[in-house]
Design a protein around this motif. Structure first.
Motif, PDB file in Angstrom:
ATOM      1  N   LEU A  40       1.486   2.087  -2.380  1.00  0.00           N
ATOM      2  CA  LEU A  40       1.714   0.752  -1.820  1.00  0.00           C
ATOM      3  C   LEU A  40       2.396   0.860  -0.461  1.00  0.00           C
ATOM      4  O   LEU A  40       2.008   0.178   0.498  1.00  0.00           O
ATOM      5  N   THR A 134     -12.940  -8.981  -6.470  1.00  0.00           N
ATOM      6  CA  THR A 134     -12.422  -8.638  -7.786  1.00  0.00           C
ATOM      7  C   THR A 134     -13.540  -8.719  -8.819  1.00  0.00           C
ATOM      8  O   THR A 134     -13.852  -9.790  -9.338  1.00  0.00           O
ATOM      9  N   ALA A 181      -4.526  -6.024  -4.420  1.00  0.00           N
ATOM     10  CA  ALA A 181      -3.089  -5.922  -4.645  1.00  0.00           C
ATOM     11  C   ALA A 181      -2.315  -6.669  -3.571  1.00  0.00           C
ATOM     12  O   ALA A 181      -1.225  -7.173  -3.826  1.00  0.00           O
ATOM     13  N   GLU A 185       1.844  -6.616  -3.661  1.00  0.00           N
ATOM     14  CA  GLU A 185       1.474  -6.702  -5.074  1.00  0.00           C
ATOM     15  C   GLU A 185       1.572  -8.123  -5.616  1.00  0.00           C
ATOM     16  O   GLU A 185       1.847  -8.335  -6.799  1.00  0.00           O
ATOM     17  N   TYR A 221      -0.145  -7.653 -10.658  1.00  0.00           N
ATOM     18  CA  TYR A 221      -0.857  -6.604  -9.938  1.00  0.00           C
ATOM     19  C   TYR A 221      -0.095  -5.285  -9.998  1.00  0.00           C
ATOM     20  O   TYR A 221       1.134  -5.266  -9.968  1.00  0.00           O
ATOM     21  N   LYS A 222      -0.842  -4.198 -10.069  1.00  0.00           N
ATOM     22  CA  LYS A 222      -0.264  -2.856  -9.982  1.00  0.00           C
ATOM     23  C   LYS A 222      -1.134  -2.021  -9.069  1.00  0.00           C
ATOM     24  O   LYS A 222      -2.316  -1.779  -9.350  1.00  0.00           O
ATOM     25  N   HIS A 223      -0.560  -1.583  -7.954  1.00  0.00           N
ATOM     26  CA  HIS A 223      -1.298  -0.802  -6.963  1.00  0.00           C
ATOM     27  C   HIS A 223      -1.704   0.544  -7.564  1.00  0.00           C
ATOM     28  O   HIS A 223      -0.899   1.215  -8.208  1.00  0.00           O
ATOM     29  N   SER A 233      -6.241  -0.911  -0.263  1.00  0.00           N
ATOM     30  CA  SER A 233      -5.515  -1.462  -1.400  1.00  0.00           C
ATOM     31  C   SER A 233      -6.457  -1.655  -2.580  1.00  0.00           C
ATOM     32  O   SER A 233      -7.448  -2.379  -2.484  1.00  0.00           O
ATOM     33  N   ALA A 235      -6.214  -2.194  -7.064  1.00  0.00           N
ATOM     34  CA  ALA A 235      -5.198  -2.586  -8.041  1.00  0.00           C
ATOM     35  C   ALA A 235      -5.754  -2.715  -9.445  1.00  0.00           C
ATOM     36  O   ALA A 235      -6.949  -2.900  -9.653  1.00  0.00           O
ATOM     37  N   ILE A 237      -5.336  -5.446 -12.254  1.00  0.00           N
ATOM     38  CA  ILE A 237      -4.911  -6.844 -12.288  1.00  0.00           C
ATOM     39  C   ILE A 237      -4.987  -7.345 -13.731  1.00  0.00           C
ATOM     40  O   ILE A 237      -6.020  -7.185 -14.393  1.00  0.00           O
TER      41      ILE A 237
END
Length: 436
Positions: A40, A134, A181, A185, A221-223, A233, A235, A237
């Motif tokens: 990140l 997404t 992300a 985030e 969110y998590k990178h 970026s 992620a 989700i």
């Protein structure tokens, strides 16, 4: 009666300007950002360069002019993208994902959605606006979305559910790999979210597209930490009873989320292909310079040896092949209302795989010295390895799209040569998705 491969003066200026940005603004931050252990933080280190790209009109160049975008042709986009990709295709992916996330709004959204979201994307005074795409979901059994168009209900195919509840859709499930992300985030500003609006139908009927906005309650969110494209970026989700307003449903994408995916990855095909050209070009120029300045223990530089000259000649030829195929696929998109479901896939498949081989050939010329980090080949190899497996994987949805069209009894095998429009329909989807 000519076929013209010559860039116009405007295109030459575009190429020059984007090359200047890439070399003078982007390149100075790439090495340190790529080496940053925290993915990140590494992405955040590119933010100043992104702001400059936004201000220069690069970041939203693909969006329609009537909503403040650059309105560039697909050919122009490919010309510009090559110059960024030579320096860092991960950063280029950030820009590309503005298109992947927002072009579906231009294609399938209502007039109100276009005015609201596209205008916001092109008029951000901070220059930090990000669009997001997404679609992909985590692997598992059953899970993953390579076979998104499988003609079976859940749990096959896309698993993220959208259930209508009054004036909103309630979203539950996970996505994995999306470009969403954001800088912190909390998600990108807005983008396209592929959901299952009908769990009783298969992927050719039960998918739709919603516009997902930043800071939507119930979305976390998590990178992701990646080996390649570290400056893009991506992620994981999670949607936990998240509510997205009904007015964020794209009317043209109701039951047509499969078309959104196929069209999007066909539109981005030439950009992924030219990214591979950029990586091969970077490796080739470094290897050529090495061959002209190193003797390998002989008395003259190794460029004088037949094997070195032949290998580099082959690489140079394939780079030209890849570039012109990418230009051709982009030109086809421009001529056919940004539809190139067949040509875009073919271009992406063949060029990304051919260029990966070129990068390794260049490393063979340099030899063991190509493994030393300071020489940069390792990063190029990492980046090149991403291209055949992302953006609609070559061994999944890209080849399946080609297969589905070619298997059509009405397919004209000379259509591309004759520049005819090859229409992609529901009947071309889901081929080979059910084993046996």
């Amino acid at each position: 009666m000519t076929i013209n491969f010559t860039m116009s003066d405007e295109q030459k200026k575009l190429q020059y300007d984007v090359r200047a940005f890439s070399e003078n603004v982007l390149k100075p931050v790439v090495a340190e950002a790529d080496a940053e252990p925290d993915p990140l933080k590494g992405f955040q280190m590119t933010k100043p360069a992104y702001v400059e790209a936004y201000k220069a009109g690069i970041a939203m160049c693909m969006l329609p002019k009537e909503y403040g975008g650059g309105g560039v042709s697909c050919v122009d986009l490919v010309i510009a993208a090559e110059e960024i990709c030579v320096v860092d295709p991960g950063f280029a992916c950030t820009v590309l994902c503005n298109g992947l996330g927002l072009m579906p709004v231009a294609w399938y959204g209502s007039d109100e959605q276009k005015e609201r979201f596209l205008t916001a994307a092109t008029s951000d005074p901070t220059g930090t606006y990000l669009g997001g795409w997404t679609a992909s979901e985590p692997p598992g059994n059953p899970s993953g979305t390579a076979n998104f168009d499988i003609q079976l209900p859940r749990p096959a195919g896309v698993g993220l559910t959208a259930t209508l509840d009054g004036d909103a859709y309630v979203i539950n499930g996970r996505k994995y790999w999306p470009s969403s992300a954001g800088w912190d985030e909390r998600g990108v500003n807005a983008g396209t979210l592929i959901v299952r609006t009908d769990s009783e139908k298969g992927g050719t009927e039960g998918l739709s597209a919603l516009i997902l906005e930043r800071d939507t309650p119930g979305v976390t969110y998590k990178h992701l930490d990646k080996d390649g494209h570290r400056l893009a970026s991506n992620a994981e989700i999670t949607f936990d009873n998240a509510r997205i307003p009904v007015e964020n449903l794209m009317p043209g994408a109701v039951g047509n989320g499969d078309f959104v995916i196929n069209r999007n990855f066909a539109w981005s095909g030439p950009v992924a292909a030219i990214a591979a050209v950029g990586m091969a070009r970077a490796a080739y120029e470094m290897a050529l310079d090495f061959a002209k300045g190193n003797t390998g223990g002989a008395l003259k530089p190794i460029i004088g040896f037949q094997n070195v000259g032949y290998v580099l000649g082959d690489v140079a030829s394939k780079i030209e092949m890849g570039r012109y195929f990418s230009w051709r696929a982009a030109d086809y998109l421009d001529k056919h209302d940004q539809h190139a479901e067949l040509v875009g896939a073919m271009n992406k498949i063949q060029v990304t795989e051919m260029m990966f081989d070129c990068v390794f050939k260049c490393m063979q010329i340099v030899g063991v010295n190509s493994l030393e980090k300071k020489n940069g080949f390792g990063k190029i190899l990492r980046e090149a390895s991403v291209l055949p497996i992302y953006d609609g994987g070559n061994m999944g949805m890209q080849r399946r799209r080609v297969h589905g069209i070619l298997a059509d009894p009405m397919f004209n095998p000379r259509a591309i040569m004759e520049d005819d429009y090859v229409e992609f329909g529901k009947h071309h989807e889901s081929i080979g998705t059910i084993a046996g």
